[in-house]
Design an enzyme around this catalytic site. Sequence first.
Site, PDB file in Angstrom:
ATOM      1  N   ARG A 114     -11.469   2.521   8.817  1.00  0.00           N
ATOM      2  CA  ARG A 114     -10.128   2.918   8.362  1.00  0.00           C
ATOM      3  C   ARG A 114     -10.219   4.189   7.505  1.00  0.00           C
ATOM      4  NH1 ARG A 114      -5.359  -0.138   4.929  1.00  0.00           N
ATOM      5  NH2 ARG A 114      -3.701   0.336   6.378  1.00  0.00           N
ATOM      6  N   ASN A 149     -10.210  -3.662   3.343  1.00  0.00           N
ATOM      7  CA  ASN A 149      -9.901  -3.325   4.728  1.00  0.00           C
ATOM      8  C   ASN A 149     -11.020  -2.737   5.569  1.00  0.00           C
ATOM      9  OD1 ASN A 149      -7.073  -4.015   5.365  1.00  0.00           O
ATOM     10  ND2 ASN A 149      -6.705  -2.881   3.483  1.00  0.00           N
ATOM     11  N   ASP A 199     -11.699 -17.850   2.727  1.00  0.00           N
ATOM     12  CA  ASP A 199     -12.770 -18.827   2.530  1.00  0.00           C
ATOM     13  C   ASP A 199     -12.549 -19.542   1.215  1.00  0.00           C
ATOM     14  OD1 ASP A 199     -14.236 -17.276   0.354  1.00  0.00           O
ATOM     15  OD2 ASP A 199     -14.223 -15.800   1.980  1.00  0.00           O
ATOM     16  N   ASP A 209       0.820  -1.212   0.000  1.00  0.00           N
ATOM     17  CA  ASP A 209       0.000   0.000   0.000  1.00  0.00           C
ATOM     18  C   ASP A 209       0.861   1.273   0.000  1.00  0.00           C
ATOM     19  OD1 ASP A 209      -2.088   1.704   0.321  1.00  0.00           O
ATOM     20  OD2 ASP A 209      -2.777   0.892   2.235  1.00  0.00           O
ATOM     21  N   GLU A 214      21.804 -13.476  11.472  1.00  0.00           N
ATOM     22  CA  GLU A 214      20.484 -13.753  10.879  1.00  0.00           C
ATOM     23  C   GLU A 214      20.562 -13.720   9.353  1.00  0.00           C
ATOM     24  OE1 GLU A 214      17.313 -12.204  14.229  1.00  0.00           O
ATOM     25  OE2 GLU A 214      18.271 -10.694  12.952  1.00  0.00           O
TER      26      GLU A 214
HETATM   27  C1  DGJ Z   1      -3.917  -4.869   5.424  1.00  0.00           C
HETATM   28  C2  DGJ Z   1      -3.055  -6.015   4.995  1.00  0.00           C
HETATM   29  O1  DGJ Z   1      -3.393  -7.178   5.671  1.00  0.00           O
HETATM   30  C3  DGJ Z   1      -1.603  -5.643   5.196  1.00  0.00           C
HETATM   31  O2  DGJ Z   1      -0.781  -6.731   4.900  1.00  0.00           O
HETATM   32  C4  DGJ Z   1      -1.291  -4.464   4.328  1.00  0.00           C
HETATM   33  O3  DGJ Z   1      -1.418  -4.828   2.989  1.00  0.00           O
HETATM   34  C5  DGJ Z   1      -2.210  -3.316   4.667  1.00  0.00           C
HETATM   35  N1  DGJ Z   1      -3.599  -3.719   4.645  1.00  0.00           N
HETATM   36  C6  DGJ Z   1      -2.013  -2.177   3.722  1.00  0.00           C
HETATM   37  O4  DGJ Z   1      -2.903  -1.169   3.907  1.00  0.00           O
END
Ligand code: DGJ
Length: 737
Positions: free
Chosen positions: A443, A480, A534, A367, A614
Amino acid sequence: MAIYYDKEQCTITLDTQHTTYQMKIGPGGLLLHTYYGPTAEGDQSYLIPYRDRGFSGNPYDAGNQRAISADTFPLEYPCEGNGDFRASAFSLRRCNGAVGCDLRYQEHRILPGKYSLPGLPAVYAQEEEAQTLVVTLADREAGVTVELRYGVLPGLDLITRAARILNSGDAPLTLQNAASAAVDQLAGDWELIHFSGRHAGERTPCRTEIGQREILIGSRRGTSSHQQSPFVILAQPDTTELSGPCIGMSFVYSGSFACNVSRDQFGTTRAVMGIQPEHFDYPLQPGEAFQAPEVLLAYSADGLAHLSQIFHKTIARHICRGPWRDRRRPVLLNNWEATGMDFDGEKILSIARKAADLGVEMMVLDDGWFGARNDDNAGLGDWTVNTQKLGCSMGQLADKIRAMGLKFGLWIEPEMVNEDSDLYRAHPDWALQIPGKRPVRGRNQLVLDFSRPEIVDAIFDQIVQVLDECRPDYVKMDMNRSLVDVYTAAASYQSQGKILYEYTKGVYRFMQQLLDRYPDLLLEGCSGGGGRFDAGMLYYCPQIWCSDNTDAIDRIRIQFGTSFGYPIRTMGAHVSAVPNHDAHRTEPIHTRAVVAMAGTFGYELDLNLISEEEKQQVPQQIAAFKQDWDLLHNGLFYRLTDVMKNRKEAAWMMVAEDGSQALLNIVTLDATGNSPNRFIRCAGLVPGANYRDPESGRVYSANALMSQGMPLPLYHTRYGDVAPGEYTAFQIHLQRV
Ligand code: DGJ
């Protein structure tokens, strides 16, 4: 033949290799469910009690036969209005407002191959691998016809179900509920196992007695959700991982769902699974039809591990599609946990450079690369590359990354819009909103109305301009927030109850168009981690980011829960930085890698910032993953400890289908001085065979490993041999000799 019709007994029997599922055309054409269990010959309707029970009404056409009641019989597709007072699978409202109907058997057809569902994900199979049964029920007076579809894949011990509802009358109807499957079990004290959770804590197994009540699990969020998985198990109280009967139901759908599990007054257990009836109100004009999505059904007489393996094989080979279905996926590095949206092109290239040095195969830009997206308050909806931030075009960035020998992947979130975006300023009516009501933000974003094809197409057209330019090998498709304000200006009053279903179909159409345009694309699903994990999504994305929680110890539990219904190779899992950004726990990088290998395996950190020691381990981990990939992703999976109960160690095992080799994985969860002896009991090895650990050269008897166990490896210290500290991981190879 997997499907048989016995004309004399009026039974229709679905046989798989080890199971039998049977229904019977009962009195007056009520479609009864007689049996689902281990292979059984003949008519199982002897199980159905015919008793006159108080307050259990009788169909009118049964006359004085008071032992005939929809309220006491086990039914294939229970409907509201025929006198069955239990949870129903089907409910309609007539145009005069009356609710109820009475579905009766009309006819059935047996067809070669597996049916498909237009616009919806479903199991696919070669014609010789499957058969289809279509049973038609109808209520002529109400003007409705229901086609129950059953797919039988005998070799997999799998049965699929779906229902198509047709308005066959001459007046409008409205569906209030149209579930996909119901399973009635007359006998047995079944318990329910469901998988509940939260964002960053998905799919915790919960096992509960059912008792005489209805247990409702599901999602009203427009997605399958972090909070409940559309996958449930019915198990007998004494069923364990390796023994006892259990039935699994998995919904091949990614929107709101409901699963109602109940025990009735006489002891029959019923599980109904389908679309969430809340916010569902689906009008059908005469001649119109509604397709309810598919449910996968499996029965195991041999415990939960075997049940999971049926779902693993089904999803891996008959749901997941495309060139990546069986291919090893590239080991990727995603920049999200390294940078968030605070990056520029140089930063991404420096992360990629180190990743390439250490053997990573693909760099994924997450993102923050588009529009005014520098934090999560703006930019969604504007899919134009922020060339100022990247210092170049997306095509140039991809070229620079490819020049390092890496593949290139990109993040998108097509269903969303920020109010602070050019898209929203131009088309505020494209977001789901109720006129006059201030929308609920999640969000700081709103949801685009993907039930409208023109909006799906407009977003698609924007995004593919970028994808055409950089031709990514991989796309991570995120989502999201949950859906609220489900109203569309484009539909009539009567059609608002269609939106959630049509929205989900819009998401499916978007993904299918992507796959059609870029046939080699590896698509990874994501919804704030595993909020839309799913079987429906897996039809388009052969892998899904399992959780935003990347802490290895938390991930053990999340991946453990997920493994009941979904294959290991579908779970996006990465090594991330320590202390973990969320759990604040620190585990060695080896442990983080062993846990990520019980998933797709990749990295989610800036490898420039880890210690030299590491850094040396990373190429070794990648080499180990590549070497063991076939076993890790195609082996039969066994959960060896119950991580919900055993707080000392977590262990799991992958065994080659022919038993020739296995990989035992152990992670210690605690440590104590002068510790008692600890053993991990193995599973799935060939009884009577011997296995060699190539590292130590030691040969073990499979019978001993499966009855006594493998001792927890010790550390040799100057004080003598001691048990390993907490969060230590071991991988022990076993090769049959
Ligand atoms: C939620 C995702 O699960 C993360 O891995 C990431 O991509 C963020 N969104 C980015 O906004």
